[in-house]
Write an enzyme that holds these catalytic residues in place. Structure first.
Site, mmCIF file in Angstrom:
data_model
loop_
_atom_site.group_PDB
_atom_site.id
_atom_site.type_symbol
_atom_site.label_atom_id
_atom_site.label_comp_id
_atom_site.label_asym_id
_atom_site.label_seq_id
_atom_site.Cartn_x
_atom_site.Cartn_y
_atom_site.Cartn_z
ATOM 1 N N GLU A 51 2.102 6.407 -7.023
ATOM 2 C CA GLU A 51 0.998 7.239 -7.521
ATOM 3 C C GLU A 51 1.296 8.724 -7.324
ATOM 4 O OE1 GLU A 51 -2.724 5.821 -5.850
ATOM 5 O OE2 GLU A 51 -2.134 3.753 -6.220
ATOM 6 N N TYR A 66 0.833 -1.208 0.000
ATOM 7 C CA TYR A 66 0.000 0.000 0.000
ATOM 8 C C TYR A 66 0.874 1.266 0.000
ATOM 9 C CZ TYR A 66 -5.145 0.268 0.234
ATOM 10 O OH TYR A 66 -6.479 0.351 -0.078
HETATM 11 C C1 LIG Z 1 -11.634 11.665 -8.666
HETATM 12 C C2 LIG Z 1 -10.370 11.846 -7.956
HETATM 13 C C3 LIG Z 1 -10.213 10.940 -6.782
HETATM 14 C C4 LIG Z 1 -9.013 11.288 -6.015
HETATM 15 C C5 LIG Z 1 -8.913 10.582 -4.705
HETATM 16 C C6 LIG Z 1 -7.586 10.720 -4.183
HETATM 17 C C7 LIG Z 1 -7.340 10.098 -2.831
HETATM 18 C C8 LIG Z 1 -7.098 8.666 -2.858
HETATM 19 C C9 LIG Z 1 -6.368 8.089 -1.737
HETATM 20 C C10 LIG Z 1 -6.416 6.598 -1.921
HETATM 21 C C11 LIG Z 1 -5.114 5.959 -2.083
HETATM 22 C C12 LIG Z 1 -5.254 4.608 -2.753
HETATM 23 C C13 LIG Z 1 -3.959 4.106 -3.114
HETATM 24 C C14 LIG Z 1 -4.003 2.745 -3.775
HETATM 25 O O1 LIG Z 1 -4.438 2.868 -5.103
HETATM 26 C C15 LIG Z 1 -2.665 2.162 -3.719
HETATM 27 C C16 LIG Z 1 -2.680 0.697 -3.887
HETATM 28 O O2 LIG Z 1 -3.653 0.016 -4.050
HETATM 29 S S1 LIG Z 1 -1.197 0.022 -3.775
HETATM 30 C C17 LIG Z 1 -1.427 -1.732 -3.712
HETATM 31 C C18 LIG Z 1 -1.813 -2.219 -2.346
HETATM 32 N N1 LIG Z 1 -3.206 -2.171 -2.264
HETATM 33 C C19 LIG Z 1 -3.950 -3.012 -1.565
HETATM 34 O O3 LIG Z 1 -3.481 -3.900 -0.888
HETATM 35 C C20 LIG Z 1 -5.394 -2.834 -1.771
HETATM 36 C C21 LIG Z 1 -6.100 -3.086 -0.559
HETATM 37 N N2 LIG Z 1 -7.446 -2.691 -0.790
HETATM 38 C C22 LIG Z 1 -8.398 -3.570 -1.018
HETATM 39 O O4 LIG Z 1 -8.205 -4.729 -0.956
HETATM 40 C C23 LIG Z 1 -9.784 -3.138 -1.337
HETATM 41 O O5 LIG Z 1 -9.730 -2.312 -2.402
HETATM 42 C C24 LIG Z 1 -10.540 -2.519 -0.184
HETATM 43 C C25 LIG Z 1 -11.908 -2.086 -0.684
HETATM 44 C C26 LIG Z 1 -9.794 -1.308 0.329
HETATM 45 C C27 LIG Z 1 -10.691 -3.483 0.977
HETATM 46 O O6 LIG Z 1 -11.209 -4.609 0.669
HETATM 47 P P1 LIG Z 1 -12.438 -5.278 1.459
HETATM 48 O O7 LIG Z 1 -13.089 -4.373 2.406
HETATM 49 O O8 LIG Z 1 -13.273 -5.840 0.384
HETATM 50 O O9 LIG Z 1 -11.781 -6.360 2.338
HETATM 51 P P2 LIG Z 1 -11.778 -7.892 2.127
HETATM 52 O O10 LIG Z 1 -10.965 -8.239 0.945
HETATM 53 O O11 LIG Z 1 -11.344 -8.458 3.417
HETATM 54 O O12 LIG Z 1 -13.308 -8.295 1.781
HETATM 55 C C28 LIG Z 1 -14.384 -8.154 2.710
HETATM 56 C C29 LIG Z 1 -15.426 -9.225 2.441
HETATM 57 O O13 LIG Z 1 -15.982 -9.067 1.148
HETATM 58 C C30 LIG Z 1 -15.688 -10.205 0.352
HETATM 59 N N3 LIG Z 1 -15.424 -9.758 -1.000
HETATM 60 C C31 LIG Z 1 -14.987 -8.556 -1.358
HETATM 61 N N4 LIG Z 1 -14.819 -8.492 -2.684
HETATM 62 C C32 LIG Z 1 -15.158 -9.705 -3.156
HETATM 63 C C33 LIG Z 1 -15.191 -10.279 -4.449
HETATM 64 N N5 LIG Z 1 -14.813 -9.587 -5.534
HETATM 65 N N6 LIG Z 1 -15.587 -11.553 -4.569
HETATM 66 C C34 LIG Z 1 -15.969 -12.277 -3.497
HETATM 67 N N7 LIG Z 1 -15.955 -11.792 -2.235
HETATM 68 C C35 LIG Z 1 -15.561 -10.528 -2.079
HETATM 69 C C36 LIG Z 1 -14.492 -10.825 1.009
HETATM 70 O O14 LIG Z 1 -14.340 -12.183 0.727
HETATM 71 C C37 LIG Z 1 -14.813 -10.592 2.460
HETATM 72 O O15 LIG Z 1 -15.789 -11.526 2.854
HETATM 73 P P3 LIG Z 1 -15.918 -12.030 4.363
HETATM 74 O O16 LIG Z 1 -16.318 -10.842 5.178
HETATM 75 O O17 LIG Z 1 -16.953 -13.075 4.298
HETATM 76 O O18 LIG Z 1 -14.573 -12.549 4.737
#
Ligand SMILES: CCCCCCCCCCCCC[C@@H](O)CC(=O)SCCNC(=O)CCNC(=O)[C@H](O)C(C)(C)COP(=O)(O)OP(=O)(O)OC[C@H]1O[C@@H](n2cnc3c(N)ncnc32)[C@H](O)[C@@H]1OP(=O)(O)O
Length: 243
Positions: A172, A165
């Site tokens: 970015e 992250y």
């Molecule tokens: C218009 C101009 C806008 C300007 C805005 C400027 C400000 C922006 C600041 C933001 C900075 C962002 C920077 C970023 O881009 C940098 C990077 O990404 S670098 C790489 C590292 N990144 C990461 O590791 C990403 C981490 N983030 C995420 O994973 C997700 O995007 C997030 C939404 C943040 C979190 O994910 P989530 O809440 O979904 O957590 P879980 O994965 O634990 O999921 C929760 C439960 O939902 C189920 N789930 C979710 N998605 C799916 C799917 N596709 N299929 C099936 N199931 C899904 C998951 O299994 C969990 O279920 P349970 O609760 O039963 O366990």
């Protein structure tokens, strides 16, 4: 009469349960398809980058060769906001929206629009970091849905982000920073007065605001992931505020 009413209630419950099961099965099938497609897309991107680098020995020109695939799969991720909105995944619309929209903005309105910055190391940094993250994340979701989740994928999903992250954010921010002089010089996406709408918009200052908005927004995403990590890896019960 009473038994008829009871029967009616039992029937209704049975029908409702059937509907829920069908809806659940359709949602699971769709999510499985979506996650497999996304894993494949980001894998294609990874293979293209490795092949390009092995053949040319430089990152220059790499962005151009992967641009179409990157734009397609990152834009496709908009569906994730929809998944949260209709409630087929238990994730906040706002957290997902910020994550997905900020990336789409970076891809389309910065990297894609300003050719001069496409060979910057920072572009390669965020693309590589996103690629590693997304291959892990979508394979995690896929295996999780199939109830066959290897521990190392779960471990990687909830540990790698600690480093990835901040690295992604550095890539970015450096990319937006590199774009600033070109934006200022060209006046792109800006609207100067006088014009028929009588409004002015300066994309240069807008980009500075975007960079500043990482300060309040990024920690929220990072802490959200730290909470998810504690919940999934350490079984902590976490009461999230309705985001
Ligand atoms: C218009 C101009 C806008 C300007 C805005 C400027 C400000 C922006 C600041 C933001 C900075 C962002 C920077 C970023 O881009 C940098 C990077 O990404 S670098 C790489 C590292 N990144 C990461 O590791 C990403 C981490 N983030 C995420 O994973 C997700 O995007 C997030 C939404 C943040 C979190 O994910 P989530 O809440 O979904 O957590 P879980 O994965 O634990 O999921 C929760 C439960 O939902 C189920 N789930 C979710 N998605 C799916 C799917 N596709 N299929 C099936 N199931 C899904 C998951 O299994 C969990 O279920 P349970 O609760 O039963 O366990």
């Amino acid at each position: 009469m009473a038994s008829g009413e009871e029967d009616g209630t039992v029937d209704e419950k049975e029908t409702n349960n059937k509907k829920k099961r069908t809806k659940g099965a359709i949602a699971t099938a769709w999510l499985a398809f979506y996650n497999i497609a996304m894993t494949a897309g980001w894998l294609v991107l990874a293979v293209s980058m490795i092949r390009y680098y092995l053949q040319r020995g430089t990152h220059k020109g790499l962005y151009k060769t992967i641009a179409k695939t990157l734009k397609f799969f990152q834009t496709f991720a908009l569906l994730e906001v929809g998944h949260c909105a209709i409630g087929i995944v238990r994730t906040s619309v706002i957290v997902t929206g910020v994550q997905v929209c900020s990336r789409i903005f970076l891809v389309w309105f910065i990297t894609n629009s300003i050719r001069q910055i496409q060979n910057e190391e920072s572009v390669i940094l965020f693309v590589v970091v996103w690629t590693i993250t997304e291959i892990t994340r979508y394979s995690f979701y896929t295996f999780n849905l199939l109830h066959h989740l290897p521990y190392f994928i779960k471990w990687a999903r909830y540990n790698m982000f600690i480093v990835m992250y901040p690295l992604g954010v550095i890539g970015e921010l450096l990319t937006i920073h590199a774009a600033l002089p070109y934006v200022r010089r060209s006046g792109m996406f800006s609207l100067r007065l006088p014009n028929k709408y009588n409004v002015s918009f300066d994309y240069y200052y807008f980009l500075i605001i975007v960079m500043l908005s990482y300060i309040p927004l990024f920690p929220q995403l990072y802490f959200h992931m730290l909470r998810q990590r504690r919940r999934v890896l350490h079984g902590e019960v976490i009461v999230e505020k309705d985001e």
